[in-house]
Design a protein around this motif. Sequence first.
Motif, PDB file in Angstrom:
ATOM      1  N   PRO A 193      -1.654   7.544  -8.480  1.00 53.88           N
ATOM      2  CA  PRO A 193      -2.644   7.383  -9.549  1.00 53.88           C
ATOM      3  C   PRO A 193      -3.687   6.299  -9.256  1.00 53.88           C
ATOM      4  N   PHE A 194      -4.853   6.518  -9.831  1.00 57.55           N
ATOM      5  CA  PHE A 194      -5.886   5.491  -9.896  1.00 57.55           C
ATOM      6  C   PHE A 194      -6.205   5.266 -11.375  1.00 57.55           C
ATOM      7  N   ARG A 228       2.823  -6.147 -19.173  1.00 55.35           N
ATOM      8  CA  ARG A 228       3.688  -5.069 -18.765  1.00 55.35           C
ATOM      9  C   ARG A 228       3.009  -4.103 -17.827  1.00 55.35           C
ATOM     10  N   GLY A 229       1.698  -4.037 -17.805  1.00 55.85           N
ATOM     11  CA  GLY A 229       1.029  -3.078 -16.951  1.00 55.85           C
ATOM     12  C   GLY A 229       1.219  -1.674 -17.451  1.00 55.85           C
ATOM     13  N   SER A 230       1.496  -0.692 -16.533  1.00 54.19           N
ATOM     14  CA  SER A 230       1.585   0.679 -16.986  1.00 54.19           C
ATOM     15  C   SER A 230       2.243   1.581 -15.979  1.00 54.19           C
ATOM     16  N   TRP A 231       2.728   2.739 -16.502  1.00 51.87           N
ATOM     17  CA  TRP A 231       2.949   3.878 -15.615  1.00 51.87           C
ATOM     18  C   TRP A 231       1.587   4.462 -15.454  1.00 51.87           C
ATOM     19  N   PHE A 232       1.006   4.275 -14.255  1.00 46.93           N
ATOM     20  CA  PHE A 232      -0.380   4.595 -14.027  1.00 46.93           C
ATOM     21  C   PHE A 232      -1.228   3.800 -15.021  1.00 46.93           C
ATOM     22  N   GLY A 281      -8.832  -4.060 -15.574  1.00 38.50           N
ATOM     23  CA  GLY A 281      -8.611  -3.917 -14.144  1.00 38.50           C
ATOM     24  C   GLY A 281      -8.827  -2.482 -13.726  1.00 38.50           C
ATOM     25  N   ALA A 282      -8.969  -2.288 -12.411  1.00 39.10           N
ATOM     26  CA  ALA A 282      -9.151  -0.950 -11.873  1.00 39.10           C
ATOM     27  C   ALA A 282      -8.600  -0.921 -10.462  1.00 39.10           C
ATOM     28  N   GLY A 283      -8.113   0.263 -10.066  1.00 40.98           N
ATOM     29  CA  GLY A 283      -7.605   0.416  -8.710  1.00 40.98           C
ATOM     30  C   GLY A 283      -6.396   1.320  -8.660  1.00 40.98           C
ATOM     31  N   PHE A 284      -5.707   1.256  -7.517  1.00 39.21           N
ATOM     32  CA  PHE A 284      -4.501   2.061  -7.323  1.00 39.21           C
ATOM     33  C   PHE A 284      -3.394   1.488  -8.204  1.00 39.21           C
ATOM     34  N   ALA A 285      -2.747   2.345  -8.991  1.00 31.94           N
ATOM     35  CA  ALA A 285      -1.751   1.900  -9.959  1.00 31.94           C
ATOM     36  C   ALA A 285      -0.342   2.205  -9.467  1.00 31.94           C
ATOM     37  N   ASP A 286       0.631   2.063 -10.343  1.00 24.93           N
ATOM     38  CA  ASP A 286       2.022   2.323  -9.989  1.00 24.93           C
ATOM     39  C   ASP A 286       2.221   3.808  -9.703  1.00 24.93           C
ATOM     40  N   SER A 287       2.907   4.119  -8.612  1.00 27.31           N
ATOM     41  CA  SER A 287       3.098   5.504  -8.181  1.00 27.31           C
ATOM     42  C   SER A 287       4.455   6.021  -8.642  1.00 27.31           C
ATOM     43  N   TYR A 288       4.509   7.342  -8.838  1.00 24.13           N
ATOM     44  CA  TYR A 288       5.691   7.978  -9.410  1.00 24.13           C
ATOM     45  C   TYR A 288       6.243   9.001  -8.427  1.00 24.13           C
ATOM     46  N   THR A 301       3.630  -0.244  -7.331  1.00 22.92           N
ATOM     47  CA  THR A 301       2.663  -0.310  -6.240  1.00 22.92           C
ATOM     48  C   THR A 301       1.293  -0.801  -6.686  1.00 22.92           C
ATOM     49  N   GLY A 302       1.061  -0.860  -7.991  1.00 24.14           N
ATOM     50  CA  GLY A 302      -0.212  -1.351  -8.499  1.00 24.14           C
ATOM     51  C   GLY A 302      -0.292  -2.867  -8.473  1.00 24.14           C
TER      52      GLY A 302
END
Length: 315
Positions: A112-113, A9-13, A129-136, A161-162
């Motif tokens: 977010p990162f 599912r990943g994340s909000w950020f 994982g690490a990096g640019f995540a989903d943007s709000y 966007t992540g």
Amino acid sequence: MRTVRLPVRGSWFCLSVLALIFAAVPRSTPAQSRGVYPLGMSATNSGITPAPGFTYSNQLLFYSRDESKDENGHTLPITGNNSVLMDMNSIIWVSQKQILGGAHYSAFATLPFATNDLTTDIHGKISGGAGFADSYYVPFILGWNKERASLRVLYGFLAPTGRFAADANNNVGSGYWTHALSSGQTFPLTGNKLLALSAYEMYEFHTVQEGTGTHPGQTFDLDYSLMRTFVFRTSALRLQVGTAGYLQRQITTHTGPAITPDQANSHYAVNALGFTSNVTLPNRRLNLGLKFFEEFANRSTFQGYSLQGSGSISF
């Protein structure tokens, strides 16, 4: 005992936990992910709209969870750790003009990162994982700052966007869109406004995840706080201290080709209490904050704690 692979599912950020829940999860345990909202981040001064102009806000949020709970809240005999660290950068704009009985229109974007890690004692590091995540993005906010109450109503959306791939173990994105309706309220409880109750509610509508066909269930979130304000040096410095908490409830069922009947029938629940403090320098339009939350009585998800720091400056 057997290993169960759940849809990523990943994340909000990157807040939603990753797909493989600690590994070796019993078949009867759905071990759901959570909603995408980073719980606790809006617990204080929830209804207050910033002064007109631009504000930059940074929030550093750390979540650590080392217990896995079944659908009845019992701790499972599974050892490991899920941790998420998020650096969230927001630009907020508030209009000078007032409409609809004194409301200020505003909008903001959060970039977010994030870094995340899922490790078990049996299998070691499973994913991370690490990096640019989903943007709000929140293009619509109306806020009223009144004598007896402050109120905000918001619509926003989380863009995927992540980085995300259905078969990857280093995702920092969710792979789906989320639409969010939310509202914040702050109520002074005394005539001098030095004691205030705040609450922030959000309802999450998720789309289907790309590559898996999983449709995450809708989620309700609540942050809240009771704060006492102390004023120093003829209003040059303000200190707020108090208690804060959050909760989250899965409202509708997860669906999709990889969702088992047990997983569909079990909805996650999250609860937390803690403390918070804010320091405000009105003359410099600067605010610094710290929060700590300890989770309890969770169901069908992880349980742990969160430490959150924040800072903002207005221009």
